[in-house]
Design an enzyme around this catalytic site. Structure first.
Site, short mmCIF file in Angstrom:
data_model
loop_
_atom_site.label_atom_id
_atom_site.label_comp_id
_atom_site.label_asym_id
_atom_site.label_seq_id
_atom_site.Cartn_x
_atom_site.Cartn_y
_atom_site.Cartn_z
CD GLU A 73 -2.62 1.40 2.59
OE1 GLU A 73 -2.62 0.59 3.35
OE2 GLU A 73 -3.35 2.30 2.49
CG ASP A 100 -2.89 -2.81 4.61
OD1 ASP A 100 -2.10 -1.93 4.93
OD2 ASP A 100 -4.10 -2.65 4.21
CB ILE A 102 -0.62 -0.72 9.77
CG1 ILE A 102 0.63 -0.76 10.33
CG2 ILE A 102 -1.66 -0.56 10.83
CD1 ILE A 102 1.02 0.66 11.24
CG ASP A 103 -6.57 -3.47 6.89
OD1 ASP A 103 -6.54 -2.67 5.92
OD2 ASP A 103 -7.53 -4.35 7.19
CB THR A 105 -3.62 3.67 9.28
OG1 THR A 105 -2.62 2.78 8.85
CG2 THR A 105 -2.79 4.75 9.93
CG ASP A 228 -7.47 -2.55 2.26
OD1 ASP A 228 -6.89 -2.27 2.91
OD2 ASP A 228 -8.00 -2.14 1.04
P1 2AM Z 1 -5.88 1.00 6.01
O1 2AM Z 1 -6.10 1.16 7.69
O2 2AM Z 1 -4.79 0.18 5.62
O3 2AM Z 1 -5.86 2.32 5.15
C1 2AM Z 1 -11.63 0.47 7.05
O4 2AM Z 1 -12.90 0.84 6.83
C2 2AM Z 1 -10.82 -0.06 5.91
O5 2AM Z 1 -10.60 0.85 5.05
C3 2AM Z 1 -9.41 -0.40 6.51
O6 2AM Z 1 -9.00 -1.67 5.88
C4 2AM Z 1 -8.60 0.64 5.95
O7 2AM Z 1 -7.26 0.40 5.61
C5 2AM Z 1 -9.29 1.12 4.54
N1 2AM Z 1 -9.00 2.47 4.07
C6 2AM Z 1 -8.55 3.67 4.75
N2 2AM Z 1 -8.57 4.61 3.93
C7 2AM Z 1 -8.86 4.28 2.80
C8 2AM Z 1 -8.98 5.00 1.51
N3 2AM Z 1 -8.64 6.26 1.33
N4 2AM Z 1 -9.28 4.09 0.50
C9 2AM Z 1 -9.67 2.85 0.58
N5 2AM Z 1 -9.31 2.30 1.74
C10 2AM Z 1 -9.20 2.83 2.96
CA CA Z 2 -6.05 -1.30 4.47
CA CA Z 3 -2.57 -0.13 5.62
CA CA Z 4 -4.08 3.52 4.34
#
Ligand code: 2AM
Ligand code: CA
Ligand code: CA
Ligand code: CA
Length: 280
Positions: A73, A100, A102-103, A105, A228
């Site tokens: 990512e 990913d 950190i999923d 964040t 994801d």
């Molecule tokens: P992330 O924490 O790796 O960014 C939460 O609903 C999910 O949406 C998480 O898996 C998060 O992943 C993801 N997510 C967060 N921001 C995003 C974005 N701008 N576009 C797509 N997915 C996103």
């Molecule tokens: Ca994610």
């Molecule tokens: Ca992430």
């Molecule tokens: Ca992210």
């Protein structure tokens, strides 16, 4: 299986090693992340810890498998166009690691203990290894294509729940407030009254792992990316569940609008979401 071992290290062993090393490191940074950047909006965050975790994983993978391709990512510009392009560029690779770092964040930044590291390996576009690691619970979810899925060495099975009425289901709130969020708010409006209850815990990969483990009977979310979903999709498939998109297509690396479940409630979920769309 000769194909899954190069230089004596199995793909799965490397994936597990990466996920646990990165997860342990992330945990030491909780409440102490150096800097916080906003990617697109205040709903879309990245920290030095996301980048450090991805670097750690990438370096380890490249040490073992220098000829493999890598999609993470934090190596991709924000936004759906850039991520589509990034996936297209590597999709044809024989071996592709999809990471990913950190999923969840936003949870990590706020100290809400629901986030994970997600690592998948695809062979000619098909996911063959999926690992999700939750460092806060020290839970390691591992799937190998055709060999089942395990949490802490114990075989996982999706829930046997037959109805939405008896299902605990999860979703997400998309960061894209233009299109995806209003769309999913309608989906929530349709699903919430039909299920036992709904969770929005903020990590798509961990929600997917929970469907595999039978803790949730279903999950859907709009506007996700390959990193994801890739590991979680194999976890669910190898636990007897079903993963696809909101139109009913089966899972592939390009799926963004995911619907995943124990299989029994899959059509009910898809139908409820479609109904919400038709009646907007
Ligand atoms: P992330 O924490 O790796 O960014 C939460 O609903 C999910 O949406 C998480 O898996 C998060 O992943 C993801 N997510 C967060 N921001 C995003 C974005 N701008 N576009 C797509 N997915 C996103
Ligand atoms: Ca994610
Ligand atoms: Ca992430
Ligand atoms: Ca992210």
């Amino acid at each position: 299986n000769n194909g899954s071992v190069i230089g004596g290290k199995s793909f799965t062993a490397v994936a597990i090693n990466c996920a646990s090393k990165a997860g342990e490191w992330i945990q030491t940074k909780l409440g102490n992340h150096a800097s916080l950047d906003i990617k697109y909006s205040s709903h879309d965050l990245v920290t030095e810890v996301d980048k450090g975790s991805e670097r750690l994983i990438r370096n380890l993978i490249m040490t073992h498998f220098p000829h493999h391709s890598f999609l993470g990512e934090e190596g991709v510009k924000p936004g759906p166009e850039a991520s589509t392009k990034a996936l297209e560029d590597v999709r044809e690779a024989e071996y592709l690691w999809i990471v990913d770092p950190i999923d969840g964040t936003t949870n990590f930044v706020h100290g809400f203990p629901f986030f994970c590291v997600s690592i998948a390996l695809a062979h000619n576009g098909e996911v063959i290894v999926g690992v999700v690691y939750d460092p806060m619970k020290d839970e390691l979810f591992v799937a190998e294509k055709g060999k089942g899925a395990y949490v802490h060495g114990k075989r996982m099975q999706v829930s046997k729940e037959e109805t939405l009425r008896g299902s605990l289901v999860a979703t997400g709130l998309p960061a894209d407030h233009q299109y995806a969020l209003p769309l999913n708010l309608r989906g929530i409006g349709a699903i919430a009254p039909q299920v036992r209850n709904l969770r929005i815990a903020g990590s798509a990969a961990l929600h997917m792992a929970y469907v595999a483990a039978g803790r949730l009977s279903g999950f859907w979310e709009i506007g996700l990316n390959s990193w994801d979903l890739a590991a979680g999709a194999l976890l669910i498939q190898e636990s007897g569940g079903v993963v696809g998109d909101t139109l009913g297509n089966p899972y592939h690396l390009g799926v963004r609008n995911v619907v995943a479940s124990n299989g029994i409630i899959q059509q009910e979920l898809i139908a409820a979401l479609a109904h919400a769309e038709a009646n907007q």
